[in-house]
Design a protein around this motif. Structure first.
Motif, short mmCIF file in Angstrom:
data_model
loop_
_atom_site.label_atom_id
_atom_site.label_comp_id
_atom_site.label_asym_id
_atom_site.label_seq_id
_atom_site.Cartn_x
_atom_site.Cartn_y
_atom_site.Cartn_z
N UNK A 1 36.73 35.31 41.51
CA UNK A 1 36.01 36.09 40.51
C UNK A 1 34.83 36.84 41.11
N UNK A 2 34.07 36.19 41.99
CA UNK A 2 32.91 36.86 42.61
C UNK A 2 33.36 37.93 43.60
N UNK A 3 34.47 37.71 44.27
CA UNK A 3 34.98 38.75 45.18
C UNK A 3 35.40 39.98 44.40
N UNK A 4 36.03 39.78 43.24
CA UNK A 4 36.42 40.92 42.40
C UNK A 4 35.18 41.65 41.90
N UNK A 5 34.16 40.90 41.50
CA UNK A 5 32.92 41.52 41.04
C UNK A 5 32.25 42.33 42.14
N UNK A 6 32.28 41.81 43.38
CA UNK A 6 31.73 42.55 44.51
C UNK A 6 32.50 43.84 44.73
#
Length: 344
Positions: free
Chosen positions: A201-206
């Motif tokens: 999820x955080x990689x997608x947000x980045x």
């Protein structure tokens, strides 16, 4: 660092000998990103025997890039190195970075991951896709396989602090500055302890922040999708009129149904892209700090330095005079001396 109590002893045992061996004054700015484990307690214990360790604790978990901003805002050295606490980026490369920056008069030295064998196949594939995407949008100046392990000069740090961006992605902002840069390669190691704090999820947000924060290409994609949908609608209109002329209106239900679904999908995609940009505008208008500092050990030890400007560097250290206190976060503070800043 965020909830890194398991890896902290290994980090200190590797980082301190490297920095002590540099032969220059330094400081370690450890940013605790609102962790909930014993990270803060362990940092205070390590400080008892390591006076160069400075601890900055954020009041809440603000995210990786916001924690990087807090460290860059408060580091006052002639050079600043940012490194995560998980030891996947080797601290032993810091002397090589510093030597390269001094020898070739560079403002930026990137740590380039030459080998990601420690990552899963899915992580390597998504990372490769991310770098291909951002290099296509932001240009070839973005180094491939460069994370947030890098060395910055005081001039580069001050330039970053002057930028008005709220949702920062330093992997794109640092190359955008255009300062002279070099590279140091290394093999990315597995975590010695603890769990990854960067899930999917955080990689997608980045990735979303990287694309929407640095390019208007998605809006142009929405325009092309709208044009394509218009052409499809014209084709369906011709087909519908032909079916009506030959009295084949009932079979046209399938094409009509598909056309409605397609147009609806395109509209939702376009609205979503517009929403991302409107959301960024809303965040910029609010102008809220990206982080809040709950404690800073340098302020506790030197309360007289808790002012809005920093003292000038001593003449014998050769470092530039620090800039005004940062505006990117609340409760800004100034450390007591001009030293080589290191963030871990």
């Amino acid at each position: 660092m965020y909830n890194e109590e398991e890896v902290l002893p290994a980090l200190v045992s590797r980082l301190r000998p490297v920095l002590d061996g540099l032969g220059v004054p330094y400081e370690v700015v450890a940013v605790d990103d609102g962790g909930t484990d014993r990270t803060a307690v362990l940092l205070e214990a390590f400080r008892l025997g390591w006076p160069q360790l400075r601890v900055i604790g954020l009041r809440r978990n603000s995210g990786h890039q916001a924690a990087l901003t807090a460290g860059l805002d408060r580091a006052v050295g002639a050079y600043v190195v940012s490194i995560d606490a998980d030891l996947q980026d080797p601290p032993e490369k810091i002397p090589e970075m510093l030597a390269l920056a001094r020898a070739e008069d560079l403002d930026i030295v990137y740590g380039i991951r030459a080998d990601r064998a420690s990552d899963t196949g899915f992580k390597r594939w998504t990372a490769g896709l991310y770098y291909r995407l951002v290099r296509r949008l932001a240009g070839p100046s973005v180094p491939a396989q460069a994370g947030d392990f890098r060395l910055l000069s005081r001039a580069a740090v001050d330039a970053l602090k002057a930028l008005p961006d709220q949702q920062r992605v330093y992997r794109l902002l640092v190359p955008w500055l255009g300062f002279p840069s070099g590279e140091v390669t290394y093999e990315r190691a597995p975590r010695p302890a603890g769990q990854s704090k960067y899930p999917l999820g955080r990689m997608i947000r980045l990735a979303v922040d990287s694309v929407t924060g640095f390019s208007a290409a998605p809006l142009r994609i929405a325009t092309w999708l709208g044009g394509f949908a218009f052409l499809v609608c014209l084709g369906l209109m011709v087909y519908t009129l032909s079916a009506h002329a030959f009295q084949h209106t009932v079979p046209g239900w399938t094409s009509l149904f598909i056309g409605v679904l397609f147009i609806g999908a395109v509209q939702l995609v376009c609205v979503g892209l517009l929403g991302e940009y409107v959301g960024r505008i809303y965040t910029a208008v609010q102008n809220r700090p990206t982080y809040f500092v709950g404690r800073d050990t340098a302020v506790r030890e030197h309360p007289a330095t808790a002012v809005t400007t920093l003292p000038a560097a001593p003449a014998d250290q050769g470092g530039p005079a620090p800039a005004a206190a940062p505006a990117g976060g609340a409760e800004a503070s100034a450390p007591p001396a001009q030293r080589l800043g290191q963030r871990s």
